[in-house]
Design an enzyme around this catalytic site. Structure first.
Site, PDB file in Angstrom:
ATOM      1  CG  ASP A   1       0.776 -48.287 -36.084  1.00 49.46           C
ATOM      2  OD1 ASP A   1       1.760 -47.753 -36.643  1.00 49.46           O
ATOM      3  OD2 ASP A   1       0.827 -49.422 -35.565  1.00 49.46           O
TER       4      ASP A   1
ATOM      5  CD  GLU B   1       6.966 -49.956 -35.461  1.00 46.31           C
ATOM      6  OE1 GLU B   1       8.045 -50.503 -35.199  1.00 46.31           O
ATOM      7  OE2 GLU B   1       6.219 -49.524 -34.561  1.00 46.31           O
TER       8      GLU B   1
END
Ligand code: BES
Ligand code: MN
Ligand code: MN
Length: 462
Positions: A88, A158
């Site tokens: 991400d 994250e």
């Protein structure tokens, strides 16, 4: 390892083009509008692992974005490396400040990257760095030179605090069993000064809401007689730092572990030019806690920063209004032995206690993470140091970094293993900023160095 290096050299264009394709998918975890793209990115990573030769590749669902797993267990007598990374990325905003669209990667030369750098959101943090591991694995495995078993755990949350990964690690403890966790999601000092990250700061992140009157008011009719929540919030924020830029929240520093003079002296020997630092940021002076150097302020000391503040009228022209509400997002970076929950609690109590009776305040905790310090006298650290020595021709400098990777503290607690943070980015790569980029030198250097880690780690564990 000659075959592996030949494989890498023979596949440079392929490795680059695959990364460019990965960078085209906008996997912004913070914004639900991108959820479909986040999933597509997970599928891309899973396909890449399969193509590289991994087994048991699976996309695991979570309450949030999926986690990609894959492994290659070649010999039960070999040590097992668990590669962690994230697919991400941060939101690209403000998009208008990018010189080229954030999800249309382009390669351009820069002063620090004369060989060229890939400009795209996630190029360095962390798609580029994570993908180096997939490519290094492909090169080692396809060359028949894989010296360790390997497992991949690549997550999609994250950048929003890894909220679901902790539970996943607990639940899949057996599947994730390993000897070491290997991560590339941090920086080196410069392309000719390698370093290994041996620390991360923790994080407490809160949002505050200050409410004055029950509706927006005419600032002439009511101004001066009713609390303006923006004025009040500004004052409350300002009061949390004294004239030495020391945080004034009672108890905030109580658990902060101070470094010895020798440790501070050692860390300040790392190559660092304050002039170059100021020049790169176009500031005439730096700013921070009295009594500490810039290197210390950005790594071993805790902070309090407003990340965003809003309220009232911000449209065209002027509107005379006394707003009902004001908001701010506030982060605190933590160092050993502060803990995220405790600091969030201390902040909340303090913020509520300094609010005047003329307003109501609400503190909403977001995500957090714990600080980490990693020892250097271990086989895993030594393997990383030898690997970098091989490919940079210089001994890497152990360095504590200022950023956070929330899951790292948990690896030791849940999996019982140490982490190696062998990152290859530069602090100047503009991660989280417009025009994020990742040097081609760094991408290829990472792919080249990782097999050396596997080799040395296998040797040291024999
Ligand atoms: N890769 C960074 C952390 C990092 C960057 C560490 C450079 C050291 C050097 C990571 O993706 C990140 O941005 N983490 C967030 C944590 C978060 C959103 C919970 C951070 O540090 O703000
Ligand atoms: Mn990252
Ligand atoms: Mn990040």
């Amino acid at each position: 390892m000659q075959k592996t290096q030949d494989f890498i050299n023979g596949n440079k264009d392929k490795f680059l083009n695959e990364l460019l394709d990965l960078l085209k998918i906008p996997s912004v975890s913070a914004d639900p509008a991108y959820a479909g793209d986040v999933r597509k990115t997970a599928e891309f990573v899973a396909d890449s692992l399969n193509a590289a030769g991994a087994d048991k590749v699976e996309i695991f669902e979570t309450k949030g974005h999926p986690i990609v797993y894959g492994e290659k267990m070649i010999d039960s007598s070999f040590p097992t490396v668990l590669v962690y990374g994230h697919y991400d990325v941060q939101p690209p905003d403000p998009v208008e400040l990018w010189d080229s669209p954030p999800f249309e990667p382009v390669i351009k030369k820069t002063e620090l990257h004369p060989e060229g750098a890939i400009f795209a959101r996630g190029a360095c943090d962390d798609k580029g760095q994570m993908f180096m591991h997939v490519k290094a694995f492909e090169a080692m495995y396809q060359s028949g030179e894989l010296t360790c078993n390997v497992k991949f755990m690549i997550e999609g949350e994250e950048e929003v605090g890894s909220d679901n990964l902790g539970l996943f690690c607990e639940e899949k403890k057996d599947m994730l069993a390993c000897d070491v966790v290997l991560i590339s999601d941090t920086s080196i000092i410069s392309n000719d000064t390698p370093s290994i990250s041996v620390g991360l700061r923790g994080l407490s992140y809160v949002e505050v809401e200050v409410t004055g009157p029950n509706k927006d008011l005419h600032s002439g009719v009511y101004g001066g007689a009713v609390a303006n929540p923006i004025n009040i919030l500004s004052k409350m924020i300002a009061s949390m730092m004294d004239e030495n830029n020391h945080i004034t929240i009672p108890g905030f520093y109580d658990k902060v572990a101070d470094l010895s003079d020798a440790e501070r002296e050692a860390m300040n020997k790392a190559p660092f030019s304050l002039d170059a630092y100021k020049k790169a940021l176009n500031v005439d002076d730096v700013h921070g806690e009295k009594g500490y150097t810039t290197l210390e302020r950005a790594s071993i000391r805790p902070t309090l920063d407003v990340n965003g503040i809003w309220g009232g009228y911000i449209g065209e022209g002027a509107k005379t209004v006394l707003p009902s509400k004001a908001y701010a997002k506030i982060s605190m970076r933590l160092v050993p032995n502060q803990t995220s929950d405790e600091i969030t609690e201390i902040f909340k109590n303090h913020f509520e206690s300094i609010a005047p009776d003329s307003v109501k305040v609400e503190v909403r905790p977001h995500h957090g993470g714990e600080p980490v310090v990693i020892p250097t006298n271990t086989p895993e650290y030594q393997a990383a140091a030898k690997a970098m020595m091989d490919t940079f021709g210089k001994e890497p400098i152990p360095q504590r970094g200022g950023g956070s990777i929330p899951i790292v503290a948990l690896f030791e607690d849940v999996l019982g293993v140490k982490t190696v943070m062998m990152g290859f980015g530069l602090d100047s790569d503009d991660i989280h900023s417009p025009n994020e980029h990742y040097g081609l030198f760094n991408y290829y250097k990472g792919i080249e160095t990782i097999p050396h880690f596997y080799k040395h780690y296998a040797d040291l564990k024999k």
